[in-house]
Design a protein around this motif. Structure first.
Motif, PDB file in Angstrom:
ATOM      1  N   ASP A 151       0.835  -1.195   0.000  1.00  0.00           N
ATOM      2  CA  ASP A 151       0.000   0.000   0.000  1.00  0.00           C
ATOM      3  C   ASP A 151       0.877   1.254   0.000  1.00  0.00           C
ATOM      4  N   GLY A 152       0.377   2.295  -0.693  1.00  0.00           N
ATOM      5  CA  GLY A 152       1.139   3.545  -0.757  1.00  0.00           C
ATOM      6  C   GLY A 152       2.222   3.473  -1.817  1.00  0.00           C
ATOM      7  N   SER A 153       1.957   2.668  -2.847  1.00  0.00           N
ATOM      8  CA  SER A 153       3.031   2.356  -3.804  1.00  0.00           C
ATOM      9  C   SER A 153       3.534   3.582  -4.565  1.00  0.00           C
ATOM     10  N   ASN A 193      -5.810  14.425   2.459  1.00  0.00           N
ATOM     11  CA  ASN A 193      -5.201  15.067   1.298  1.00  0.00           C
ATOM     12  C   ASN A 193      -5.960  16.359   0.998  1.00  0.00           C
ATOM     13  N   TYR A 240       0.222  14.476   6.628  1.00  0.00           N
ATOM     14  CA  TYR A 240      -0.262  13.598   5.569  1.00  0.00           C
ATOM     15  C   TYR A 240       0.905  13.111   4.728  1.00  0.00           C
ATOM     16  N   LEU A 244      -1.498   5.045   3.429  1.00  0.00           N
ATOM     17  CA  LEU A 244      -2.487   4.800   4.484  1.00  0.00           C
ATOM     18  C   LEU A 244      -1.844   4.201   5.731  1.00  0.00           C
ATOM     19  N   TYR A 263     -10.263   9.862   4.314  1.00  0.00           N
ATOM     20  CA  TYR A 263     -10.208   9.916   2.845  1.00  0.00           C
ATOM     21  C   TYR A 263     -11.659   9.942   2.375  1.00  0.00           C
ATOM     22  N   LYS A 269     -11.716   6.627  -2.409  1.00  0.00           N
ATOM     23  CA  LYS A 269     -10.576   6.034  -3.133  1.00  0.00           C
ATOM     24  C   LYS A 269     -10.161   4.676  -2.569  1.00  0.00           C
TER      25      LYS A 269
HETATM   26  P1  AHM Z   1      -2.345   2.635  -3.668  1.00  0.00           P
HETATM   27  O1  AHM Z   1      -3.141   1.386  -3.469  1.00  0.00           O
HETATM   28  O2  AHM Z   1      -2.151   2.995  -5.101  1.00  0.00           O
HETATM   29  O3  AHM Z   1      -1.082   2.595  -2.908  1.00  0.00           O
HETATM   30  O4  AHM Z   1      -3.282   3.833  -3.119  1.00  0.00           O
HETATM   31  C1  AHM Z   1      -3.688   3.798  -1.812  1.00  0.00           C
HETATM   32  C2  AHM Z   1      -3.101   5.009  -1.151  1.00  0.00           C
HETATM   33  C3  AHM Z   1      -3.244   4.981   0.333  1.00  0.00           C
HETATM   34  O5  AHM Z   1      -2.141   4.379   0.925  1.00  0.00           O
HETATM   35  C4  AHM Z   1      -3.306   6.433   0.678  1.00  0.00           C
HETATM   36  O6  AHM Z   1      -4.018   6.662   1.862  1.00  0.00           O
HETATM   37  C5  AHM Z   1      -3.982   7.049  -0.497  1.00  0.00           C
HETATM   38  O7  AHM Z   1      -3.829   6.147  -1.565  1.00  0.00           O
HETATM   39  C6  AHM Z   1      -3.368   8.342  -0.916  1.00  0.00           C
HETATM   40  O8  AHM Z   1      -4.096   8.882  -1.964  1.00  0.00           O
HETATM   41  P2  AHM Z   1      -3.807  10.359  -2.505  1.00  0.00           P
HETATM   42  O9  AHM Z   1      -2.488  10.286  -3.200  1.00  0.00           O
HETATM   43  O10 AHM Z   1      -4.943  10.617  -3.424  1.00  0.00           O
HETATM   44  O11 AHM Z   1      -3.795  11.271  -1.342  1.00  0.00           O
END
Ligand code: AHM
Length: 340
Positions: free
Chosen positions: A126-128, A217, A250, A254, A270, A280
């Protein structure tokens, strides 16, 4: 739950409780425990340690950057995502404990071992979008007991979070921290990289009743519903009596953002917006495991109005708005969202 030994002694050294011991001791107390759940968590821990080793060496091992493929969510897939997904799938399949495996990176559910007692859902990395800049990223998962008796089906995965038996996340930050709940509170384990074991670093984590920070965000402000905008304006306003303004943090991962809120209190949000009208974050891979953990730690998790864990999923990649954190802060957010 039986008390796990807090330490064992050998030749003057004090050795902390390992993740393995912790799960073993908590499961000993469970009536009818067969050892399969303990084995499943041990397999997850193995997959996490393998992923961690690559995350730590990412800059050296040519694993950063995009593969050029687009995943089911329409996002560019990065190499570490692919690697992490493959490791988790491989280790879980070989464990023999999983009837169904669901991953944020897979279009379809994987029907694995027909005799498996468990369903595991995960977001492998997550957060890639933060990988390339060396910012904290994580793995999130939840475990459900399989319900069906014959062939497993999609219904085994499309179940509300109230049926989760264990959930956790791993934060690959300055240290690698495994945060786990098997339904008896939330416990943090930190990886000793030299030993290759997770050791208990914080037992029975409680999310403070109220915090002084918010995580969202804010670049999406113009896309939010006016009620979300009103909350955002309120939480930044100066008012000594209610100890505002809150501080803003921020990261955009996540796991990193939620971990801070879990330990320090406050709120992570979010919300839905005009670009992502249903939010999202994914219900099964992100919102549900986090909601389980926050509730286990005394916090709250809602979609703004309703409890996350009560949502009955209709699709495996369903998205949902998310508000998690200290109960007083989540309730304050809900007050804004339920305004006419
Ligand atoms: P990902 O699955 O592409 O990593 O996206 C999930 C991530 C979460 O870790 C984070 O809370 C969120 O997307 C951040 O979104 P944004 O860049 O719109 O703030």
């Amino acid at each position: 739950m039986a008390d796990a030994p807090s330490s064992s002694f050998s030749a003057g050294a004090v050795v902390g409780t390992t993740l393995r011991e912790h799960v073993l001791f908590s499961m000993h107390a469970a009536p009818g425990a067969t050892g399969e759940f303990t084995s499943l968590i041990n397999h997850l821990s193995l997959a996490i340690r393998i992923i961690n080793s690559r995350v730590r060496a990412a800059g050296l091992a040519n694993l950063l950057g995009y593969t050029g493929e687009i995943n089911v969510q329409g996002e560019a897939v990065q190499k570490l995502d692919v690697f992490s997904n493959d490791v988790l799938l491989n280790v879980l399949e070989r464990s023999g404990h999983c009837a169904v495996i669901a991953s944020e990176e897979l279009d379809e559910l994987k029907f694995s071992n027909r005799d498996g007692k468990y369903v595991v859902l995960f977001d492998p990395l997550d957060g890639s979008s933060n990988i390339d800049t060396n910012v904290g990223i994580g793995t999130i998962f939840s475990v459900l007991r399989r319900r069906s008796t014959g062939a497993a089906s999609q219904d085994d995965a499309l179940r509300p979070g109230t049926e989760i038996v264990a959930a956790g996340y791993v934060l690959y930050g300055p240290a690698t921290v495994f945060v786990l709940s098997t339904g008896n509170g939330v416990h943090c384990f930190t990886l000793d990289p030299d030993v290759g074991e997770f050791f208990l670093s914080q037992g029975n984590v409680r999310c403070p009743l109220r915090g002084n920070g918010y995580s969202v965000n804010e670049g999406n402000f113009s896309r939010w519903d006016p009620r979300v905008q009103a909350w955002n304006t309120w939480i930044k306003a100066d008012d000594q009596a209610t100890q505002r303004p809150y501080g803003h943090r921020y990261v955009g991962s996540l796991v990193a953002d939620a971990h801070r809120v879990l330990l320090k209190g406050g709120i992570f949000v979010y919300p839905a917006d005009s670009k992502s009208p249903t939010g999202k974050l994914r219900l099964l891979y992100e919102a549900n495991p986090m909601a389980f953990l926050f509730e286990q730690a005394g916090g709250m998790a809602t979609d703004g109005v309703n409890r996350i864990l009560d949502i009955v999923p209709s699709a495996v990649h369903q998205r949902v708005p998310l508000a998690i954190g200290s109960s007083e802060d989540v309730i304050a957010y809900r007050r804004f969202l339920t305004q006419a």
